[in-house]
Structures are given as structure tokens and as C-alpha cells.
Design an enzyme around this catalytic site. Structure first.
Site, PDB file in Angstrom:
ATOM      1  N   TYR A 152      -3.614   0.510  -3.766  1.00 15.67           N
ATOM      2  CA  TYR A 152      -2.352   0.914  -3.155  1.00 15.67           C
ATOM      3  C   TYR A 152      -1.688   2.002  -3.989  1.00 15.67           C
ATOM      4  CZ  TYR A 152       2.456   0.448  -1.405  1.00 15.67           C
ATOM      5  OH  TYR A 152       3.697   0.693  -0.884  1.00 15.67           O
ATOM      6  N   SER A 156       5.734   5.342  -2.818  1.00 14.10           N
ATOM      7  CA  SER A 156       6.200   4.116  -3.462  1.00 14.10           C
ATOM      8  C   SER A 156       6.305   4.371  -4.953  1.00 14.10           C
ATOM      9  CB  SER A 156       5.230   2.965  -3.196  1.00 14.10           C
ATOM     10  OG  SER A 156       5.558   1.829  -3.985  1.00 14.10           O
ATOM     11  N   LYS A 216      -0.571   5.933  -2.925  1.00 16.24           N
ATOM     12  CA  LYS A 216       0.819   6.376  -2.928  1.00 16.24           C
ATOM     13  C   LYS A 216       1.032   7.557  -3.883  1.00 16.24           C
ATOM     14  CE  LYS A 216       2.322   3.771   0.289  1.00 16.24           C
ATOM     15  NZ  LYS A 216       2.769   4.372   1.565  1.00 16.24           N
TER      16      LYS A 216
END
Length: 294
Positions: free
Chosen positions: A159, A145, A163
Site C-alpha cells: 500500500y 496517504s 501511495k
């Protein structure tokens, strides 16, 4: 790699969003597809819809954070089709962490790492040795991402960290495959360039009990629709990238043996340049100022 009718593609997180879009695109190009997802009902519907369109589909409920389940997925895929040519390690979750980093619960980190990082590694370990041994062309696509993979997103630090790890893991995989002179390529996917309508916003619906939150959230989870409405009320229009466009980027990238599946974006390019400049200049990360001021 040339994608041909009859080849086999495995996609994790395949019951919705980007994963389902990739599975549909592979099926439309004549590939057999193996769908893996943790959500039984959504997986059954996705498989039924693809079969109704004439696709050859094998579906299996899998928690990619559990190594044995991914090893079993590989066994099942090879037992069913005898080969795997494309592997998309796409399953991912948001952690649901709140507050400053030092306030995050250990289970927020453990769940996100189990799926977003360990899930990718489990996929690599379960499939790649067989893909290499077959001597056939193959390709691995790992979903990262821009939020973390390109530059930190402090407001979703758990998160973002996972990533970022996926990018380095895929770079390492690429180097190892080249060192082995394997006929298997590798790519890292940055879905976008805009927001996407996926189930990531509602990851908490599938959070395992072993990673349950230790205390109630201070604020309720927000759905994508709720977030979009709040942005519109604040006078900010949100652009969305169709998941089908992301799937097209993946297919084109596999065919071109392209490592960086990174759509053109002024915003992303500016982040990359600002971060690189900060490192080269040995300067403090001024590109984080918008978050520091929050």
C-alpha cells in the site's frame, strides 16, 4: 479555481468513506456529481441518498483498474453533463499482504497497483485532455496517504509503495499542466491527520478473481472496529478525523489552487523532517527504527 453551481465533479471510490464525503460536499455546493465505484449496492444507495437531498447525480459501476471502464466512465460523464470540471481519483485498496516483503504474493502487488496507481493514471488519461481542451477552469485531486506518500510504512509496504507513486505522478501532472498553460490545476490529498473510518480495511470484499490470493491468509482480516478494540485493550486511544473534514480540505484546496492537501500534524511534519534530514545527510533511515525493532 472557483467552484460554482452547475459545474461537474467526478469522484471514484464514491460509494463510501472519503469519496462519498467529497461527493456530498460538492453536491451541497451546487455541483453535479458523477459517482464511480466498484460496489453496485453501495453505489446505488449513495446515489439514492444524494438524490433525496436534491443533488443531480450520475452513477456508474467502474473498476478503475480496467482502463476501458474508466474511458467509458468519461464518455458517460460527458454524454450526461457535457463537461467535467473536477476529477477526484480517489478509489483505493489495501493489498492484504502478509509477512515480509519477499513473502508477499505477486497478486497482492498487482491488485494494489491496478487500483491505486493505474486507476489514477487511467483517470488522468480519460479526463484531463478533455478538461484542457474545453478551456474551462478545472482541477484534479489524486488521493495519496501519509502511509507511503510522506514516509514508508514497512508494515503495509505494498500500500505504501502505491501511495508514494501517486505523489510523484501528481507532481509530474502538475508540471505538465503548467507547461501546457492549462486552466486545470492539480493537488495530492493526504487524508487525515488522524485515522479515518473508511472501507479500506475491508477492501478484500471487492477483490477481483483475477487477483485472487494464491494461498490462505495466516491470520484473518481485521475490521477497523476489531483493530480499534485491540488498540484500546493495549491502552492506546485512537483519534479519528471525520471524512467530512477531509472533504472540506479538498474543497478549500481546489479554491486556493493548493497542491499539497496536507493537514497540519506534528507527527507528519516530524516524519517529513526526519526523512529529508536523512537524505540531505546521506544517513541511514533511522526514522524506520520503530519498525525495524518489531
Amino acid at each position: 479555481m472557483e467552484l460554482r453551481e452547475g459545474q461537474v465533479a467526478v469522484v471514484t471510490g464514491a460509494a463510501s468513506g472519503i469519496g462519498l464525503a467529497m461527493a456530498r460536499r460538492f453536491a451541497a455546493d451546487g455541483l453535479k456529481v458523477v459517482l464511480a465505484d466498484v460496489e453496485q449496492g453501495a453505489l446505488d444507495k449513495a446515489a439514492a441518498d444524494l438524490r433525496a437531498d436534491g443533488a443531480d447525480v450520475h452513477a456508474r459501476v467502474v473498476d478503475v483498474g480496467v482502463r476501458q471502464q474508466v474511458l467509458d466512465l468519461a464518455e458517460s460523464a460527458y454524454d450526461t453533463y457535457g463537461a467535467v470540471h473536477v476529477l477526484c481519483n480517489n478509489a483505493g485498496v489495501g493489498s492484504g499482504a502478509e509477512g515480509r516483503m519477499w513473502e508477499h504474493e505477486p497478486n497482492d502487488w498487482q491488485w494494489a497497483f491496478a487500483v491505486n496507481v493505474w486507476g489514477v493514471f487511467h483517470g488522468i488519461q480519460a479526463f484531463v485532455p478533455r478538461m484542457i481542451k474545453s478551456g474551462q477552469p478545472g482541477h484534479v485531486v489524486n488521493t495519496s496517504s501519509g502511509d507511503g506518500g510522506i514516509a514508508p510504512l514497512p508494515t503495509a509496504s505494498v500500500y505504501a509503495v502505491t501511495k508514494a507513486a501517486v505523489v510523484t505522478m501528481t507532481e509530474s501532472l502538475y508540471a505538465h499542466l503548467k507547461a501546457e498553460h492549462a486552466r486545470v490545476g492539480a493537488s495530492v490529498l493526504f487524508p487525515g491527520p488522524h485515522m479515518l473510518r473508511t472501507g479500506l480495511w475491508e477492501s478484500h470484499r471487492n477483490r477481483p478473481a483475477r487477483y485472487a490470493k494464491e494461498r490462505p491468509r495466516r491470520t484473518p482480516y481485521r475490521s477497523l472496529d476489531q483493530w480499534e478494540s485491540a488498540m484500546k485493550e493495549a491502552g492506546k486511544e485512537v483519534a479519528f478525523t471525520p471524512v467530512e473534514e477531509v472533504a472540506g480540505l479538498v474543497v478549500d484546496g481546489i479554491r486556493a489552487d493548493r497542491f499539497w492537501l496536507l493537514p497540519e500534524s506534528e507527527h507528519s511534519d516530524a516524519q517529513i523532517r526526519a526523512r529529508a534530514a536523512s537524505m540531505l545527510d546521506r544517513a541511514n533511515p533511522s526514522y524506520l527504527e520503530s519498525f525495524i525493532l518489531d
